[in-house]
Design an enzyme around this catalytic site. Structure first.
Site, PDB file in Angstrom:
ATOM      1  N   ASP A  59       0.882  -1.180   0.000  1.00  0.00           N
ATOM      2  CA  ASP A  59       0.000   0.000   0.000  1.00  0.00           C
ATOM      3  C   ASP A  59       0.914   1.222   0.000  1.00  0.00           C
ATOM      4  OD1 ASP A  59      -1.607   2.156   0.608  1.00  0.00           O
ATOM      5  OD2 ASP A  59      -2.728   1.133   2.191  1.00  0.00           O
ATOM      6  N   VAL A  60       0.882   1.978  -1.096  1.00  0.00           N
ATOM      7  CA  VAL A  60       1.838   3.091  -1.230  1.00  0.00           C
ATOM      8  C   VAL A  60       1.545   4.243  -0.263  1.00  0.00           C
ATOM      9  CG1 VAL A  60       2.536   2.586  -3.605  1.00  0.00           C
ATOM     10  CG2 VAL A  60       0.558   4.094  -3.198  1.00  0.00           C
ATOM     11  N   TYR A 150      -8.770  14.869  -9.325  1.00  0.00           N
ATOM     12  CA  TYR A 150      -7.870  14.090 -10.190  1.00  0.00           C
ATOM     13  C   TYR A 150      -7.008  15.004 -11.084  1.00  0.00           C
ATOM     14  CZ  TYR A 150      -6.405  10.660 -13.710  1.00  0.00           C
ATOM     15  OH  TYR A 150      -5.664   9.896 -14.571  1.00  0.00           O
ATOM     16  N   LYS A 154      -2.905  15.379 -10.959  1.00  0.00           N
ATOM     17  CA  LYS A 154      -2.054  15.063 -12.118  1.00  0.00           C
ATOM     18  C   LYS A 154      -1.206  16.280 -12.517  1.00  0.00           C
ATOM     19  CE  LYS A 154      -2.928  10.847 -12.216  1.00  0.00           C
ATOM     20  NZ  LYS A 154      -1.897   9.810 -12.169  1.00  0.00           N
TER      21      LYS A 154
HETATM   22  N1  NAD Z   1      -7.010   4.973 -18.014  1.00  0.00           N
HETATM   23  C1  NAD Z   1      -6.688   6.029 -18.716  1.00  0.00           C
HETATM   24  O1  NAD Z   1      -7.239   6.292 -19.800  1.00  0.00           O
HETATM   25  C2  NAD Z   1      -5.595   6.949 -18.224  1.00  0.00           C
HETATM   26  C3  NAD Z   1      -5.377   8.145 -18.900  1.00  0.00           C
HETATM   27  C4  NAD Z   1      -4.363   8.988 -18.462  1.00  0.00           C
HETATM   28  C5  NAD Z   1      -3.586   8.627 -17.359  1.00  0.00           C
HETATM   29  N2  NAD Z   1      -3.841   7.462 -16.708  1.00  0.00           N
HETATM   30  C6  NAD Z   1      -3.006   7.126 -15.556  1.00  0.00           C
HETATM   31  O2  NAD Z   1      -2.539   5.808 -15.713  1.00  0.00           O
HETATM   32  C7  NAD Z   1      -2.452   5.172 -14.435  1.00  0.00           C
HETATM   33  C8  NAD Z   1      -3.308   3.909 -14.445  1.00  0.00           C
HETATM   34  O3  NAD Z   1      -4.651   4.273 -14.694  1.00  0.00           O
HETATM   35  P1  NAD Z   1      -5.822   3.179 -14.694  1.00  0.00           P
HETATM   36  O4  NAD Z   1      -6.979   3.788 -15.392  1.00  0.00           O
HETATM   37  O5  NAD Z   1      -5.288   1.892 -15.160  1.00  0.00           O
HETATM   38  O6  NAD Z   1      -6.163   3.149 -13.132  1.00  0.00           O
HETATM   39  P2  NAD Z   1      -6.728   1.944 -12.210  1.00  0.00           P
HETATM   40  O7  NAD Z   1      -7.605   2.592 -11.176  1.00  0.00           O
HETATM   41  O8  NAD Z   1      -7.308   0.867 -13.038  1.00  0.00           O
HETATM   42  O9  NAD Z   1      -5.405   1.385 -11.535  1.00  0.00           O
HETATM   43  C9  NAD Z   1      -4.779   2.000 -10.457  1.00  0.00           C
HETATM   44  C10 NAD Z   1      -4.013   0.926  -9.722  1.00  0.00           C
HETATM   45  O10 NAD Z   1      -3.446   1.523  -8.555  1.00  0.00           O
HETATM   46  C11 NAD Z   1      -3.658   0.650  -7.479  1.00  0.00           C
HETATM   47  N3  NAD Z   1      -3.673   1.395  -6.217  1.00  0.00           N
HETATM   48  C12 NAD Z   1      -4.590   2.305  -5.799  1.00  0.00           C
HETATM   49  N4  NAD Z   1      -4.300   2.719  -4.554  1.00  0.00           N
HETATM   50  C13 NAD Z   1      -3.169   2.061  -4.193  1.00  0.00           C
HETATM   51  C14 NAD Z   1      -2.386   2.052  -3.005  1.00  0.00           C
HETATM   52  N5  NAD Z   1      -2.717   2.798  -1.938  1.00  0.00           N
HETATM   53  N6  NAD Z   1      -1.272   1.275  -2.976  1.00  0.00           N
HETATM   54  C15 NAD Z   1      -0.948   0.501  -4.038  1.00  0.00           C
HETATM   55  N7  NAD Z   1      -1.659   0.457  -5.180  1.00  0.00           N
HETATM   56  C16 NAD Z   1      -2.762   1.220  -5.239  1.00  0.00           C
HETATM   57  C17 NAD Z   1      -5.008  -0.007  -7.764  1.00  0.00           C
HETATM   58  O11 NAD Z   1      -5.214  -1.184  -7.005  1.00  0.00           O
HETATM   59  C18 NAD Z   1      -4.909  -0.244  -9.237  1.00  0.00           C
HETATM   60  O12 NAD Z   1      -4.303  -1.492  -9.526  1.00  0.00           O
HETATM   61  C19 NAD Z   1      -2.920   6.202 -13.407  1.00  0.00           C
HETATM   62  O13 NAD Z   1      -1.808   6.867 -12.876  1.00  0.00           O
HETATM   63  C20 NAD Z   1      -3.765   7.155 -14.239  1.00  0.00           C
HETATM   64  O14 NAD Z   1      -3.807   8.451 -13.681  1.00  0.00           O
HETATM   65  C21 NAD Z   1      -4.833   6.620 -17.100  1.00  0.00           C
END
Ligand code: NAD
Length: 261
Positions: A59-60, A150, A154
């Protein structure tokens, strides 16, 4: 130059669908990858992405857990060369977001990036090839209705990346961020009922590529940024967004002819 053989990477949030593309890209380039996440199921699934991919539950937002992650990684692989800060939360109710949720979201999205890098710092400093990539988003630069937390988180990461890059440069640690556009991910899979075609159609008007990206495509940019091929790159934010950020309010349709229609 993009070979990562012999290097060890931690990918926080590595359990999710998008992250699997990142983990695969790093593993394909030869890196040993530790997937750090609170999601056990996704973490175990990530272990199938490469022979030297291991899941460590972490857990970060918990300093003890982050310390265990670093110790566990070093125990397993002998050091740390790469940190990819990908873990995030979409916790955000716009204007209505209560203080507690603001702090919780900023803790996951921003503060934890610092804590993971701080804990890994002695090992990164000892590496000949140290690199950090922080995940930000197109949301760092534009307003999106109903979202306040959010995008602010970012945007903070873009700034944080510059600060990290400056103060860690004397230790030989490069720090960059990557800004994906809409990327095929767990939330899109869930919301669209697994309908990639529909998701691409929704994304088409605001991505020059006419579709959402893939985690593997974003992963390729991350693998480049942490490799020696990017040895001159630090403090930069890399768009991996299918041209989203190149578009202005006119979109990609001819606006001037509309004057004479
Ligand atoms: N999905 C998109 O289109 C998109 C677009 C731009 C940027 N991003 C970025 O890409 C990254 C991934 O996005 P996503 O949509 O796959 O998100 P997601 O919510 O599917 O995944 C986030 C991951 O972080 C983990 N997490 C959350 N809290 C945590 C904690 N306290 N300790 C450890 N792990 C933890 C979750 O369990 C999950 O596996 C993010 O940083 C997001 O901001 C995503």
């Amino acid at each position: 130059m993009t070979d990562l053989t012999g290097r060890t990477a931690i990918v926080t949030g590595g359990a999710t669908l998008l992250a699997h593309g990142v983990v695969s890209a790093l593993a394909r380039a030869g890196a040993r990858v530790v997937v750090a996440d609170i999601d056990e199921e996704g973490g175990r699934a990530a272990e199938k992405l490469g022979d030297e991919v291991v899941f460590l539950r972490a857990d970060v937002t918990d300093d003890g857990s982050v310390a265990d992650l670093v110790a566990g990684t070093v125990d397993r692989f002998g050091g740390i060369d790469i940190v990819v800060n990908l873990a995030a939360t979409y916790l955000d109710d716009g204007f209505a977001t209560p203080r507690g949720d603001w702090l919780k979201a900023l803790d996951v999205n921003v503060v934890s990036m610092v804590e993971v890098v701080r804990a890994a710092h002695p090992h990164l400093r000892a590496s000949e090839h140290a690199a950090v990539v922080n995940f930000t988003s197109i949301s760092s630069k534009v307003a999106q209705t109903g979202r306040w937390v959010y995008p602010a988180s970012k945007a903070a990461i873009v700034s944080l990346t510059r600060s990290m890059a400056m103060d860690l440069a004397p230790d030989g640690i490069r720090v960059n961020s990557v800004s994906p556009g809409w990327t095929w991910s767990k939330i899109m899979d869930e919301l669209s009922g697994g309908n990639r075609e529909k998701t691409d159609a929704v994304a088409a008007p605001f991505h020059l590529t006419g579709r959402v990206g893939d985690g593997a495509e974003v992963g390729a940019v991350v693998a480049f940024l942490v490799s020696d091929a990017a040895s001159v790159v630090t403090g930069a934010d890399w768009a991996a967004d299918g041209g989203y950020s190149a578009l202005g309010p006119e979109g990609a349709v001819p606006a001037i002819p509309q004057l004479s229609e």
